[in-house]
Each structure stands twice: as structure tokens, then as C-alpha cells.
Design a protein around this motif. Structure first.
Motif, PDB file in Angstrom:
ATOM      1  N   UNK A 107       0.821  -1.219   0.000  1.00 50.08           N
ATOM      2  CA  UNK A 107       0.000   0.000   0.000  1.00 50.08           C
ATOM      3  C   UNK A 107       0.857   1.272   0.000  1.00 50.08           C
ATOM      4  N   UNK A 108       2.043   1.195   0.572  1.00 51.51           N
ATOM      5  CA  UNK A 108       2.988   2.320   0.544  1.00 51.51           C
ATOM      6  C   UNK A 108       3.715   2.335  -0.800  1.00 51.51           C
ATOM      7  N   UNK A 110       2.845   1.294  -3.728  1.00 56.73           N
ATOM      8  CA  UNK A 110       1.986   1.746  -4.829  1.00 56.73           C
ATOM      9  C   UNK A 110       1.995   3.267  -4.928  1.00 56.73           C
ATOM     10  N   UNK A 111       1.920   3.931  -3.796  1.00 61.20           N
ATOM     11  CA  UNK A 111       1.893   5.394  -3.792  1.00 61.20           C
ATOM     12  C   UNK A 111       3.238   5.978  -4.238  1.00 61.20           C
ATOM     13  N   UNK A 112       4.333   5.331  -3.840  1.00 58.04           N
ATOM     14  CA  UNK A 112       5.648   5.816  -4.263  1.00 58.04           C
ATOM     15  C   UNK A 112       5.844   5.606  -5.758  1.00 58.04           C
ATOM     16  N   UNK A 113       5.417   4.468  -6.246  1.00 58.84           N
ATOM     17  CA  UNK A 113       5.530   4.207  -7.687  1.00 58.84           C
ATOM     18  C   UNK A 113       4.689   5.192  -8.493  1.00 58.84           C
ATOM     19  N   UNK A 114       3.653   5.732  -7.880  1.00 61.02           N
ATOM     20  CA  UNK A 114       2.787   6.706  -8.547  1.00 61.02           C
ATOM     21  C   UNK A 114       3.354   8.128  -8.465  1.00 61.02           C
ATOM     22  N   UNK A 115       4.518   8.279  -7.812  1.00 53.56           N
ATOM     23  CA  UNK A 115       5.181   9.578  -7.804  1.00 53.56           C
ATOM     24  C   UNK A 115       5.189  10.310  -6.478  1.00 53.56           C
ATOM     25  N   UNK A 116       4.593   9.755  -5.428  1.00 56.37           N
ATOM     26  CA  UNK A 116       4.618  10.419  -4.129  1.00 56.37           C
ATOM     27  C   UNK A 116       5.956  10.176  -3.438  1.00 56.37           C
ATOM     28  N   UNK A 117       6.252  10.998  -2.447  1.00 58.82           N
ATOM     29  CA  UNK A 117       7.488  10.890  -1.674  1.00 58.82           C
ATOM     30  C   UNK A 117       7.209  10.148  -0.369  1.00 58.82           C
ATOM     31  N   UNK A 118       8.178   9.356   0.085  1.00 56.84           N
ATOM     32  CA  UNK A 118       7.988   8.509   1.260  1.00 56.84           C
ATOM     33  C   UNK A 118       7.618   9.305   2.512  1.00 56.84           C
ATOM     34  N   UNK A 119       8.265  10.429   2.759  1.00 53.90           N
ATOM     35  CA  UNK A 119       7.999  11.198   3.979  1.00 53.90           C
ATOM     36  C   UNK A 119       6.530  11.540   4.165  1.00 53.90           C
ATOM     37  N   UNK A 121       3.945  10.297   2.609  1.00 51.42           N
ATOM     38  CA  UNK A 121       3.150   9.063   2.610  1.00 51.42           C
ATOM     39  C   UNK A 121       3.182   8.440   4.007  1.00 51.42           C
ATOM     40  N   UNK A 122       4.340   8.450   4.644  1.00 57.96           N
ATOM     41  CA  UNK A 122       4.459   7.879   5.985  1.00 57.96           C
ATOM     42  C   UNK A 122       3.699   8.701   7.019  1.00 57.96           C
ATOM     43  N   UNK A 123       3.692  10.023   6.857  1.00 60.87           N
ATOM     44  CA  UNK A 123       2.910  10.858   7.772  1.00 60.87           C
ATOM     45  C   UNK A 123       1.435  10.503   7.681  1.00 60.87           C
ATOM     46  N   UNK A 124       0.960  10.315   6.462  1.00 59.21           N
ATOM     47  CA  UNK A 124      -0.430   9.925   6.231  1.00 59.21           C
ATOM     48  C   UNK A 124      -0.701   8.537   6.820  1.00 59.21           C
ATOM     49  N   UNK A 125       0.188   7.603   6.541  1.00 55.59           N
ATOM     50  CA  UNK A 125       0.039   6.222   7.000  1.00 55.59           C
ATOM     51  C   UNK A 125       0.041   6.135   8.531  1.00 55.59           C
ATOM     52  N   UNK A 126       1.000   6.817   9.158  1.00 57.08           N
ATOM     53  CA  UNK A 126       1.178   6.751  10.610  1.00 57.08           C
ATOM     54  C   UNK A 126       0.276   7.724  11.368  1.00 57.08           C
TER      55      UNK A 126
END
Length: 167
Positions: A107-108, A110-119, A121-126
Motif C-alpha cells: 500500500x505504501x 503503490x503510492x511511491x511508484x505513482x510519484x509520491x514521496x515517502x515522507x 506518505x508515511x505521515x499519512x500512513x502513521x
């Protein structure tokens, strides 16, 4: 000895200080990596670390420049986090070293492959702010067993060991 850190990120600053102990003056500068916001390979992540180290050394007029860079690497086992560091001096380097790798949940990834940045994405996830300045993705996905500062301290120990062996 004046050690210039190519980042203002507290996790990275702590890692550098952990590895050098009290061996000098530490200066942290906000140095761009010169690569994409989300490095997507070992090569790009290494290049970002080297760029940060070399520019930090030059801009900070120091004895040692340090660059630490986090990225991801696509493998047949999924998208892995990767982290690389570089150490440069006016006489030698770059010394490079990499650290821990663990797969990211799909799930993480997929978002990175779509062009988002990990930082972000992790804030959203956590559901937490400034994850990259605290435990990092590695802290979240290891249930706190290893945090980002510890991960980068390992990389720094590899760098400092190579550097000290060379002098």
C-alpha cells in the motif's frame, strides 16, 4: 576538526554526532541532494548522498563533509527502503556506505511508484507529523526496534571506519 552535515534533519545530525563522538565542531546546513525528492534506486540515492557531502564541505568550509540520503530500491521482492551515506574531505573520498533494507508494504509502495514521496506518505500512513525527522519508515515498520537515527548511525560508523582506516 570541522564536520559539515549536509542536512538539518535531526535524525541525520544525531547519527553523525553518534559516530564522531566529541571529535570536533558540527555544523548542519540545508544542502539539496541534487537528485529527485524521492530517490528511486541505489544509484540515485548514492549520488544524492555524495552531492550533499561535497556541497556541504565546500559551503561549510570544513574538514569533513557528510551526506546522508534515504531512498527506495525496486527488487523482485518488492520496494525496499535504502539509505546511503557519503563522507568527503579535501584530500579524499568520497567514502560511501549503505545500510539496512526492509520491504515496504504494498500500500505504501503503490503510492511511491505513482510519484509520491515517502515522507508525506508515511505521515499519512502513521497519522503523525515529521516521521522522517523522528522514527522514520524503518521505525514504524520494525515496530520501533530500529529508528531512523540508529539506521543512519550504522551507515555513519561504516563511513567513519573507512575514513579513519585511510588516514
Amino acid at each position: 576538526m570541522k564536520i559539515i552535515i549536509g542536512s538539518k534533519n535531526p535524525a541525520k545530525i544525531t547519527a553523525v554526532k553518534n559516530s564522531f563522538s566529541h571529535e570536533g565542531e558540527f555544523v548542519s546546513l540545508d544542502i539539496p541532494s541534487g537528485v529527485s525528492e524521492q530517490p528511486f534506486s541505489d544509484e540515485e540515492t548514492i549520488k544524492g548522498a555524495i552531492n550533499r557531502a561535497a556541497t556541504a564541505l565546500k559551503q561549510g568550509n570544513g574538514d569533513i563533509g557528510i551526506g546522508l540520503e534515504g531512498g527506495v530500491q525496486e527488487t523482485s521482492y518488492g520496494l525496499l527502503i535504502c539509505n546511503w551515506g557519503a563522507l568527503v574531505t579535501n584530500e579524499s573520498g568520497p567514502f560511501i556506505a549503505g545500510g539496512a533494507r526492509i520491504p515496504l508494504p504494498e500500500e505504501i509502495a503503490v503510492r511511491l511508484r505513482a510519484g509520491e514521496e515517502l515522507g508525506p506518505v508515511m505521515e499519512d500512513y502513521a497519522k503523525n507529523k515529521n516521521v522522517r525527522k523522528q522514527e522514520g519508515a524503518v521505525g514504524i515498520f520494525t515496530n520501533g526496534m530500529v529508528n531512523r537515527s540508529e539506521m543512519f548511525t550504522h551507515v555513519m560508523n561504516l563511513l567513519v571506519g573507512q575514513y579513519k582506516r585511510s588516514i
